[in-house]
Design an enzyme around this catalytic site. Structure first.
Site, short mmCIF file in Angstrom:
data_model
loop_
_atom_site.label_atom_id
_atom_site.label_comp_id
_atom_site.label_asym_id
_atom_site.label_seq_id
_atom_site.Cartn_x
_atom_site.Cartn_y
_atom_site.Cartn_z
N PHE A 148 0.81 -1.22 0.00
CA PHE A 148 0.00 0.00 0.00
C PHE A 148 0.85 1.27 0.00
CE2 PHE A 148 -2.64 -3.31 1.92
CZ PHE A 148 -3.77 -3.23 1.13
N CYS A 259 -0.71 3.10 -10.52
CA CYS A 259 -1.64 2.18 -9.86
C CYS A 259 -3.11 2.44 -10.17
CB CYS A 259 -1.41 2.22 -8.35
SG CYS A 259 0.19 1.51 -7.90
N LYS A 262 -4.60 1.59 -13.81
CA LYS A 262 -4.59 0.17 -14.18
C LYS A 262 -5.40 -0.67 -13.20
CE LYS A 262 -0.36 -1.63 -11.97
NZ LYS A 262 -0.98 -2.60 -11.09
N1 NAD Z 1 4.48 1.87 -7.70
C1 NAD Z 1 3.70 1.89 -6.64
O1 NAD Z 1 3.52 2.93 -5.99
C2 NAD Z 1 2.99 0.64 -6.18
C3 NAD Z 1 2.37 0.63 -4.93
C4 NAD Z 1 1.74 -0.53 -4.51
C5 NAD Z 1 1.72 -1.66 -5.33
N2 NAD Z 1 2.31 -1.61 -6.54
C6 NAD Z 1 2.30 -2.84 -7.37
O2 NAD Z 1 3.58 -3.46 -7.26
C7 NAD Z 1 3.95 -4.06 -8.50
C8 NAD Z 1 5.29 -3.50 -8.96
O3 NAD Z 1 5.13 -2.12 -9.23
P1 NAD Z 1 6.39 -1.17 -9.50
O4 NAD Z 1 5.86 0.20 -9.63
O5 NAD Z 1 7.46 -1.46 -8.51
O6 NAD Z 1 6.84 -1.74 -10.95
P2 NAD Z 1 8.19 -1.43 -11.74
O7 NAD Z 1 7.85 -1.63 -13.16
O8 NAD Z 1 8.79 -0.15 -11.27
O9 NAD Z 1 9.19 -2.59 -11.27
C9 NAD Z 1 9.10 -3.93 -11.64
C10 NAD Z 1 10.52 -4.44 -11.82
O10 NAD Z 1 10.51 -5.87 -11.92
C11 NAD Z 1 11.53 -6.25 -12.83
N3 NAD Z 1 11.23 -7.63 -13.27
C12 NAD Z 1 10.22 -8.08 -14.05
N4 NAD Z 1 10.28 -9.42 -14.19
C13 NAD Z 1 11.34 -9.84 -13.46
C14 NAD Z 1 11.91 -11.12 -13.17
N5 NAD Z 1 11.38 -12.26 -13.67
N6 NAD Z 1 13.01 -11.18 -12.42
C15 NAD Z 1 13.54 -10.03 -11.90
N7 NAD Z 1 13.05 -8.80 -12.11
C16 NAD Z 1 11.96 -8.71 -12.88
C17 NAD Z 1 11.43 -5.19 -13.92
O11 NAD Z 1 12.63 -5.12 -14.68
C18 NAD Z 1 11.20 -3.92 -13.09
O12 NAD Z 1 12.41 -3.28 -12.74
C19 NAD Z 1 2.79 -3.79 -9.46
O13 NAD Z 1 1.90 -4.89 -9.41
C20 NAD Z 1 2.12 -2.58 -8.85
O14 NAD Z 1 0.75 -2.49 -9.16
C21 NAD Z 1 2.97 -0.49 -6.98
#
Ligand code: NAD
Length: 435
Positions: A148, A259, A262
């Site tokens: 969160f 977030c 999507k």
């Molecule tokens: N950004 C936010 O504020 C936030 C807050 C809460 C929840 N989320 C959720 O968390 C998740 C991640 O969001 P984010 O913003 O950190 O995404 P992001 O795109 O910034 O980071 C994801 C990372 O994972 C890496 N990756 C993908 N597949 C991989 C694998 N097999 N092995 C190793 N690395 C791999 C990618 O290269 C990327 O760097 C999403 O589901 C999002 O909805 C995001």
């Protein structure tokens, strides 16, 4: 921790700070190279210091070698992206399932595989099937631990959460997660244990509710503009009611970011497919889409009906302050339309310009600071409310700009002060704005 993005990096660094030994696995070579070189590839206040101190203490490491990192882990968090799938609005689970399969192949003993990514209901069960198919011999549990945190205050959110939600079905899995979160027990942060489906849906329900609140106040702002009421005062008037709450009642250009867009779309699809459509969320998605698309029209109207040949300064590009995240930022459709209609755009953002160049039209001129962007502009549009823009003195803007139009999409300035300084000032849902 699989994935070194906003969530994986922050969670990994914070778990290390809590005392666990954490390896963050990052698949993107450029991102990994930066991390290896001690550089943080994203902008998040306080993160660099937390990463550096925990890496130095030997509790935090980075690798591209998932198999080696996972082999002896007790808890494997999947924190990869779950963007909108092209075409249908569902969450794209390709990265999640690929990671689950890789993790299954690599584990050498009992582990809990936990989704931290935001994933649709049923993903945990599907991960369990994938793991069982790949490794029928493996002793494991799956769990859901949605995140969160808010970008911009991610570390404080992680260290002092309003709550932690853990969906797990075995006592063994719950015990591993209790240990990982032990310091939060000590500060008595509420930990809500649920089933896996409930945890998965809790995250979507939370984001949809917040998105609904933002959309509600945006529509009230539209009404304010018609009837001469002030949305700022209304937000205060309703927000002080404890049943409503003051947060997420800031009228603006429509929600964006990594977030809400999507997740509202994905929840809408999950609900439709389940035969229980959530019409409120469907409406939120539609209202927000048209609001974002309509923001450029406000600017064009404020400029007298045309921006052709005009120079427009845009302050703030990221979807909110204190992040460099440009995903679904309102600035993108606004700037695209202004340039499409023949304007020249001069832009400045304190942290987001490296990301912005990747998603904005090539002919945007990037500036070193707000006053440089304002220099010679016919109109100025404030899109993201970075603190440094709040402090801009109207007299200095007046000297820098050629024209006198200011469109403040975040209501950061006082309408009276701007008008006194001679500006043709427009904001959202406050008296004397354009209708
Ligand atoms: N950004 C936010 O504020 C936030 C807050 C809460 C929840 N989320 C959720 O968390 C998740 C991640 O969001 P984010 O913003 O950190 O995404 P992001 O795109 O910034 O980071 C994801 C990372 O994972 C890496 N990756 C993908 N597949 C991989 C694998 N097999 N092995 C190793 N690395 C791999 C990618 O290269 C990327 O760097 C999403 O589901 C999002 O909805 C995001």
């Amino acid at each position: 921790m699989i994935g070194g993005g906003y969530v994986g990096l922050v969670s990994g660094a914070c778990f290390a700070e809590f005392g666990s030994e954490v390896t963050v696995v990052e698949a993107d070579p450029a991102r990994l190279a930066a991390l290896d070189a001690g550089q943080i590839p994203i902008y998040e206040p306080g993160l660099e210091q937390l990463v550096t101190s925990n890496a130095r203490a030997g509790r935090l490491a980075f690798t591209g070698d998932l198999a080696a990192a996972v082999a002896a882990a007790e808890a494997v968090f999947i924190a990869v992206g779950t963007p909108t799938r092209r075409g249908d609005g569902h969450a794209d689970l390709t990265y999640v399932y690929a990671a689950a399969e890789q993790v299954a192949r690599a584990l050498s003993g009992y582990a809990v595989i936990i989704t931290k990514s935001t994933v649709p209901v049923g993903t945990g069960r599907r991960i369990a099937e994938i793991v069982r198919d790949v490794r029928p011999d493996l002793d494991f549990d799956v769990a859901s631990n949605p995140e969160f945190l808010r970008e911009g205050s991610a570390i404080a959110d992680f260290m002092h959460p309003d709550r932690v939600v853990i969906g797990a079905e075995s006592e063994r899995a719950r015990e591993v997660l209790r240990r990982v979160y032990r310091p939060l027990y000590l500060i008595e942060a509420p930990i809500v244990f649920t089933g896996i489906e409930t945890a998965e849906l809790t995250k979507y329900a939370a984001n949809a509710f917040l998105a609904m609140k933002v959309t509600f106040i945006n529509e009230i702002a539209d009404l304010c503009e018609k009837v001469g009421a002030d949305v700022h005062d209304i937000a205060r008037g309703i927000g002080l009611d404890g049943r409503i709450g003051r947060k997420f009642l800031h009228a603006g250009p429509g929600f964006g970011g990594s977030c809400f867009p999507k997740d509202t779309l994905a929840l809408m699809r999950i609900a439709q497919d389940s035969g229980a459509p959530i019409r409120l969320v469907e409406t939120v998605v539609a209202v927000n889409d048209s609001r974002k698309a309509g923001m450029a029209t406000r600017v064009i109207t404020a400029c007298g009906g045309s921006v052709r040949g005009k120079t427009i300064a845009v302050l703030g590009l990221t979807f909110k302050p204190e992040t460099d995240d440009m995903r679904d930022a309102p600035s993108v459709p606004i700037i695209a339309r202004l340039i499409g209609d023949g304007a020249k755009v001069r832009a400045f953002d304190p942290e987001g310009m490296d990301q912005a160049v990747k998603v904005l039209p090539a002919d945007v001129a990037y500036c070193q600071n707000a006053l440089e962007a304002a220099s010679g502009a016919d109109a100025l549009v404030l899109v993201t409310e970075w603190n440094e823009f709040r402090a801009l003195a109207p007299e200095r803007l007046a000297v820098a700009m050629r024209g006198r139009v200011i469109v403040d999409l975040r209501n950061v300035y006082e309408p009276g002060a701007m008008r006194e300084a001679g500006f043709n000032y427009h904001c959202i849902g406050r008296p004397l704005t354009i209708s």
